[in-house]
Design an enzyme around this catalytic site. Sequence first.
Site, mmCIF file in Angstrom:
data_model
loop_
_atom_site.group_PDB
_atom_site.id
_atom_site.type_symbol
_atom_site.label_atom_id
_atom_site.label_comp_id
_atom_site.label_asym_id
_atom_site.label_seq_id
_atom_site.Cartn_x
_atom_site.Cartn_y
_atom_site.Cartn_z
ATOM 1 N N ASP A 51 -3.971 2.310 0.861
ATOM 2 C CA ASP A 51 -3.212 2.701 -0.319
ATOM 3 C C ASP A 51 -3.127 4.219 -0.400
ATOM 4 O OD1 ASP A 51 -2.967 0.055 -1.049
ATOM 5 O OD2 ASP A 51 -4.637 0.107 -2.469
ATOM 6 N N LYS A 52 -2.107 4.706 -1.063
ATOM 7 C CA LYS A 52 -1.922 6.149 -1.224
ATOM 8 C C LYS A 52 -3.197 6.835 -1.695
ATOM 9 C CE LYS A 52 0.485 9.504 -4.147
ATOM 10 N NZ LYS A 52 1.451 9.689 -5.263
#
Length: 345
Positions: free
Chosen positions: A153-154
């Site tokens: 995830d970012k």
Amino acid sequence: MSAHNEETDELIGASRQLTADAAAAGQRLDQWLAGRLGPDLSRSRIQALIRQGAVQVGGQVVTEAKHKLASGDTVTLDVPEPEPAEPQGEAIPLDILYEDDALIVVNKPAGLVVHPGAGNWTGTLVNALIHHCGDSLSGIGGVRRPGIVHRLDKDTSGVMVVAKTDHAHRVLSEAFADHGRTGDLRRAYVALVWGIPARPSGTIDAPLGRASDRVRRAVVPATRDDARHAVTHYAVEEWFGEGQAKYATASLVECRLETGRTHQIRVHMAHIGHPLVGDRDYGQAFRSKANRLPEPEATTVREFPRQALHARLLEFSHPDTHIAMRFEAPMPGDMENLVDAFRNI
């Protein structure tokens, strides 16, 4: 994620069938479709689709935007997938743990998106890799995801491996798809969660599917069409707060993935009542817990901008030499400072 209305989102890369009601009788085809499909699919775009033969009325292709509808007409619209933009190289710093002709292993910082997508067409890990690797990534894994065999995830930091050849991409992709059941793939994350699980170690076996907002995931019944098998093994490494574990404010937990679903650790830990500190999507109900902490620790926790999750270990067999490889990355400074704040309580 870019803002679209729900109806338009469903149209992208899909076929949509509509039925003309009595009020549609005599209306132009383009005018009626524009009224039905909202501002995100403009009338000029609809007219272009009609000219391209993407619209059928009563099962027959209609290429005239001025075609007049009759009550009860069945209108089918096919909206093709948008052509993916080819990402360009950008001079974004990379923390490289290892590199050879077949692959590159990096320590991804929090805040860096892995590959281009809606709202993030530049400034991604892929842009950085293209700049660093040049043409060696071209065509591997698709236009927008060259070399990518798994992702974080970012706002999750940690170890990632990226393929530089078609062979490496195929072998590593198969290993991640198999989740290490028959091979040497191992992944371990460290998470800071609220409270402490009732058992110091355990397994969360709960299928995941889409939540109502189309981005988040949720534990769902196994019988649901979109349910995906998901298993996380966890072990508490340290707890913070009162002297006895049952009174702990938070705990540091190692999570090992048996499957690799979107947001899996975040959803699974929230499911057992221990969401990740800083998780805006799955830990909202726990945000007020920071207010019960002493200062300055309370401020440190409130201002932490992301979920406290770090991919610290990745093991796999080299796709060419079959040598076992192991890579570790220490917690980044922001997460280490957060853990220290809990240690000071």
